[in-house]
Each structure stands twice: as structure tokens, then as C-alpha cells.
Scaffold this motif. Structure first.
Motif, PDB file in Angstrom:
ATOM      1  N   VAL A  12     -65.773 -78.212  47.919  1.00 39.53           N
ATOM      2  CA  VAL A  12     -65.214 -78.915  46.751  1.00 39.53           C
ATOM      3  C   VAL A  12     -65.310 -80.420  46.969  1.00 39.53           C
ATOM      4  O   VAL A  12     -65.774 -81.166  46.099  1.00 39.53           O
ATOM      5  CB  VAL A  12     -63.748 -78.503  46.493  1.00 39.53           C
ATOM      6  N   LYS A  30     -69.751 -76.290  37.721  1.00 41.63           N
ATOM      7  CA  LYS A  30     -69.380 -74.873  37.805  1.00 41.63           C
ATOM      8  C   LYS A  30     -69.311 -74.413  39.256  1.00 41.63           C
ATOM      9  O   LYS A  30     -68.415 -73.653  39.636  1.00 41.63           O
ATOM     10  CB  LYS A  30     -70.363 -74.014  37.004  1.00 41.63           C
ATOM     11  N   LEU A  69     -60.595 -68.997  36.223  1.00 43.50           N
ATOM     12  CA  LEU A  69     -61.106 -70.309  35.818  1.00 43.50           C
ATOM     13  C   LEU A  69     -61.156 -70.420  34.301  1.00 43.50           C
ATOM     14  O   LEU A  69     -61.745 -71.336  33.763  1.00 43.50           O
ATOM     15  CB  LEU A  69     -62.487 -70.544  36.432  1.00 43.50           C
ATOM     16  N   ILE A 124     -59.286 -77.040  35.031  1.00 43.70           N
ATOM     17  CA  ILE A 124     -59.014 -75.605  34.959  1.00 43.70           C
ATOM     18  C   ILE A 124     -57.798 -75.334  34.082  1.00 43.70           C
ATOM     19  O   ILE A 124     -57.765 -74.365  33.327  1.00 43.70           O
ATOM     20  CB  ILE A 124     -58.809 -75.026  36.378  1.00 43.70           C
ATOM     21  N   LEU A 143     -65.550 -77.834  29.027  1.00 46.51           N
ATOM     22  CA  LEU A 143     -66.465 -78.215  30.107  1.00 46.51           C
ATOM     23  C   LEU A 143     -67.388 -79.344  29.646  1.00 46.51           C
ATOM     24  O   LEU A 143     -67.594 -80.320  30.366  1.00 46.51           O
ATOM     25  CB  LEU A 143     -67.282 -77.009  30.560  1.00 46.51           C
ATOM     26  N   LEU A 169     -60.260 -81.207  39.424  1.00 51.43           N
ATOM     27  CA  LEU A 169     -60.681 -79.872  38.984  1.00 51.43           C
ATOM     28  C   LEU A 169     -59.518 -79.023  38.515  1.00 51.43           C
ATOM     29  O   LEU A 169     -59.649 -78.272  37.553  1.00 51.43           O
ATOM     30  CB  LEU A 169     -61.440 -79.154  40.105  1.00 51.43           C
ATOM     31  N   TYR A 174     -63.556 -74.290  44.310  1.00 50.03           N
ATOM     32  CA  TYR A 174     -62.121 -74.585  44.236  1.00 50.03           C
ATOM     33  C   TYR A 174     -61.317 -73.286  44.147  1.00 50.03           C
ATOM     34  O   TYR A 174     -60.312 -73.126  44.841  1.00 50.03           O
ATOM     35  CB  TYR A 174     -61.821 -75.483  43.035  1.00 50.03           C
ATOM     36  N   LEU A 230     -66.103 -75.692  40.650  1.00 51.59           N
ATOM     37  CA  LEU A 230     -64.980 -74.889  40.152  1.00 51.59           C
ATOM     38  C   LEU A 230     -64.871 -73.574  40.916  1.00 51.59           C
ATOM     39  O   LEU A 230     -63.769 -73.160  41.312  1.00 51.59           O
ATOM     40  CB  LEU A 230     -65.145 -74.620  38.657  1.00 51.59           C
ATOM     41  N   ARG A 231     -66.002 -72.918  41.137  1.00 51.53           N
ATOM     42  CA  ARG A 231     -65.991 -71.659  41.891  1.00 51.53           C
ATOM     43  C   ARG A 231     -65.514 -71.893  43.322  1.00 51.53           C
ATOM     44  O   ARG A 231     -64.740 -71.107  43.873  1.00 51.53           O
ATOM     45  CB  ARG A 231     -67.379 -71.027  41.886  1.00 51.53           C
ATOM     46  N   LEU A 287     -64.429 -71.306  32.476  1.00 51.66           N
ATOM     47  CA  LEU A 287     -65.134 -72.570  32.712  1.00 51.66           C
ATOM     48  C   LEU A 287     -66.341 -72.431  33.617  1.00 51.66           C
ATOM     49  O   LEU A 287     -67.215 -73.279  33.626  1.00 51.66           O
ATOM     50  CB  LEU A 287     -64.164 -73.603  33.311  1.00 51.66           C
ATOM     51  N   ASP A 288     -66.398 -71.352  34.390  1.00 49.03           N
ATOM     52  CA  ASP A 288     -67.508 -71.171  35.331  1.00 49.03           C
ATOM     53  C   ASP A 288     -68.660 -70.379  34.738  1.00 49.03           C
ATOM     54  O   ASP A 288     -69.628 -70.094  35.413  1.00 49.03           O
ATOM     55  CB  ASP A 288     -67.016 -70.503  36.611  1.00 49.03           C
TER      56      ASP A 288
END
Length: 130
Positions: A19, A110, A125, A71, A90, A67, A116, A113-114, A128-129
């Protein structure tokens, strides 16, 4: 970038390092992104042009990134009666951070985010991913 240990509450330090690395890639060493906005409906205001703006801002720390605000944003907007799709949220984030010098792409954001979610044990999420 100076190596900062992951906070004790992070169950996956390797993902957390990813991250932080994505942030360095997106923002560079000189740009400090805003984070930890403490998002909730009480901190949102609708402007006369119908845009929604947050009010509570704190600079990012090594253990807090923007982030989590991204989210949280779709759920907070829903609670405030302003529904936006995850894709739109996004896109707005990408546009807003690009306007301030960040180099996120949809793919890198993305991935961040994953990472995180993996780092923190976050279960959703909110699309958002995808």
C-alpha cells in the motif's frame, strides 16, 4: 522512502508495505496526499451546485492513507442520500488526485485498494476494486 514498520493492528505487514509503495509511485516523494477524513454524513455538506464536500481533513500519516476514505465514501454518500456508483466514485477520486499531481491509474489504485484490504483484513471494498 524510509521504511516504517506497519502498525501493530495490521495483520498483513507485507500487504501494507505494498500500500505504501503504491502511494510513493502515485504521489512521488514530495507530494503529501490528504487522508483520514473521518468520513460520516455529519461531515458532508451539499453546496448550492449540488456537489457534496467533506469538511474534516487531516494530513496522511504512515499508518493512515486516503484509501480508507475512498473505501468509505460510497457508503457515506448513500447514508447522506447521494448515491454514486463505485465506478463513478473511483473516477472522481482519480480525477481529483490527478488534478493535485498524483499519478494513479485505475489499475494501480485498484491494486492499492486490494492490498489495503489484505493488509487490514477489510472484508469489502464496496465494488471499488472491480
Amino acid at each position: 522512502m524510509r521504511k516504517v514498520p506497519a502498525p501493530a493492528w495490521v495483520p498483513n505487514p507485507a500487504a501494507y508495505d505494498e500500500v505504501l509503495a503504491t502511494h510513493v509511485d502515485a504521489y512521488g516523494p514530495a507530494l503529501v496526499p490528504l487522508g483520514h477524513l473521518d468520513l460520516k454524513p455529519e461531515h458532508l455538506r451539499r453546496r448550492s451546485d449540488d456537489d457534496v464536500v467533506p469538511l474534516d481533513v487531516e494530513s496522511v500519516r504512515p499508518d493512515v492513507t486516503g484509501l480508507i476514505d475512498l473505501i468509505t465514501l460510497p457508503a457515506v454518500l448513500r447514508q447522506a442520500g447521494h448515491e454514486l456508483s463505485a465506478a463513478r466514485v473511483l473516477g472522481l477520486y482519480l480525477d481529483a488526485t490527478a488534478a493535485r499531481g498524483a499519478g494513479w491509474t485505475a489499475g494501480s489504485l485498484k491494486n492499492a485498494l486490494r492490498a489495503y484490504a489484505a493488509a487490514t483484513g477489510l472484508e469489502s471494498l464496496h465494488g471499488l476494486d472491480r
